[in-house]
Design a protein around this motif. Sequence first.
Motif, PDB file in Angstrom:
ATOM      1  N   ILE A 266       0.859  -1.181   0.000  1.00 36.80           N
ATOM      2  CA  ILE A 266       0.000   0.000   0.000  1.00 36.80           C
ATOM      3  C   ILE A 266       0.898   1.234   0.000  1.00 36.80           C
ATOM      4  O   ILE A 266       1.836   1.325   0.793  1.00 36.80           O
ATOM      5  CB  ILE A 266      -0.936   0.034   1.209  1.00 36.80           C
ATOM      6  N   VAL A 267       0.617   2.159  -0.897  1.00 33.35           N
ATOM      7  CA  VAL A 267       1.395   3.394  -1.024  1.00 33.35           C
ATOM      8  C   VAL A 267       0.725   4.472  -0.181  1.00 33.35           C
ATOM      9  O   VAL A 267      -0.436   4.824  -0.417  1.00 33.35           O
ATOM     10  CB  VAL A 267       1.487   3.833  -2.497  1.00 33.35           C
ATOM     11  N   ARG A 268       1.471   5.030   0.781  1.00 32.71           N
ATOM     12  CA  ARG A 268       0.936   6.040   1.693  1.00 32.71           C
ATOM     13  C   ARG A 268       1.896   7.240   1.742  1.00 32.71           C
ATOM     14  O   ARG A 268       2.785   7.279   2.596  1.00 32.71           O
ATOM     15  CB  ARG A 268       0.763   5.470   3.095  1.00 32.71           C
ATOM     16  N   PRO A 269       1.731   8.205   0.872  1.00 23.84           N
ATOM     17  CA  PRO A 269       2.587   9.389   0.950  1.00 23.84           C
ATOM     18  C   PRO A 269       2.298  10.187   2.226  1.00 23.84           C
ATOM     19  O   PRO A 269       1.186  10.152   2.768  1.00 23.84           O
ATOM     20  CB  PRO A 269       2.201  10.191  -0.295  1.00 23.84           C
ATOM     21  N   TYR A 270       3.305  10.930   2.669  1.00 23.66           N
ATOM     22  CA  TYR A 270       3.126  11.805   3.825  1.00 23.66           C
ATOM     23  C   TYR A 270       3.845  13.119   3.541  1.00 23.66           C
ATOM     24  O   TYR A 270       5.075  13.155   3.385  1.00 23.66           O
ATOM     25  CB  TYR A 270       3.697  11.154   5.083  1.00 23.66           C
ATOM     26  N   PHE A 271       3.049  14.189   3.424  1.00 26.82           N
ATOM     27  CA  PHE A 271       3.579  15.524   3.152  1.00 26.82           C
ATOM     28  C   PHE A 271       3.057  16.480   4.222  1.00 26.82           C
ATOM     29  O   PHE A 271       1.954  17.022   4.084  1.00 26.82           O
ATOM     30  CB  PHE A 271       3.138  16.008   1.765  1.00 26.82           C
ATOM     31  N   PRO A 272       3.792  16.691   5.288  1.00 24.43           N
ATOM     32  CA  PRO A 272       3.287  17.554   6.363  1.00 24.43           C
ATOM     33  C   PRO A 272       3.047  18.993   5.917  1.00 24.43           C
ATOM     34  O   PRO A 272       2.178  19.672   6.479  1.00 24.43           O
ATOM     35  CB  PRO A 272       4.396  17.475   7.427  1.00 24.43           C
ATOM     36  N   ASP A 273       3.771  19.458   4.910  1.00 22.35           N
ATOM     37  CA  ASP A 273       3.610  20.837   4.453  1.00 22.35           C
ATOM     38  C   ASP A 273       2.570  20.981   3.344  1.00 22.35           C
ATOM     39  O   ASP A 273       2.127  22.111   3.067  1.00 22.35           O
ATOM     40  CB  ASP A 273       4.957  21.385   3.946  1.00 22.35           C
TER      41      ASP A 273
END
Length: 232
Positions: free
Chosen positions: A153-160
């Motif tokens: 499963i692809v889960r990107p994380y971009f806090p900004d």
Amino acid sequence: MASVDNGHPAETERQGPGGRRGRGRRVAAALTLVGVLLAGASLLRDYFDLRWHSSAVDGTPGPVGPARSSSADPTGTPGMTGAPTSPAGDGIGLDTLAVEQGGANIVALPRALRGQAGYDRALTISCPRNTAADKHREVVYPLRRRYFDLATIVRPYFPDDPRAAAYVSVLIAVRQSDGTVNRLERGGREARQDAPASLSADVEGADELALRVQCESPTGVVVLTNARLIAQ
């Protein structure tokens, strides 16, 4: 009184055998009618028994209740319950293989995601800086033609920038008998922080597996959860 006894028999006696035959015909007719009714009832019973048996054999569904609604989180919180799932318990974890190249691109899972549901066995890859010299990041694993499929499963994380997208490509390398190496793309998937996506790819016959990451924002990471290889 003598004339009654000798010259004029009683009415029932005058009917004689003919009267008995009339009663016999009526009894026979009544019995025939009863037989027809019984036969009709038997046919109806057999018909409905056959219909019931047929519906049981062909699996005709009975009444069903209302469909259950999805519990997806519209806010797109990482680890949301509506995220796709990958097969659990099949094959081996990708994180159990030694990294052949690109080990420096693997980073720790961000603190904000630690302990959250859905981030088991996370493989976290840093995003490129999106410069001419750094357009993507890759991590390469040796497969030695031992596996059929990859699932994760692809889960990107971009806090900004939570709406930024990331793309993960699955590439394989196949060595030929003359020493040359063919590199083929076997699949890919785009995902966002609020829209994780399942990724599966055929890796049969691969000597090496490369996971390539591209990101819209350079400040994030791409997390691959429950990445597994299905063995031959």
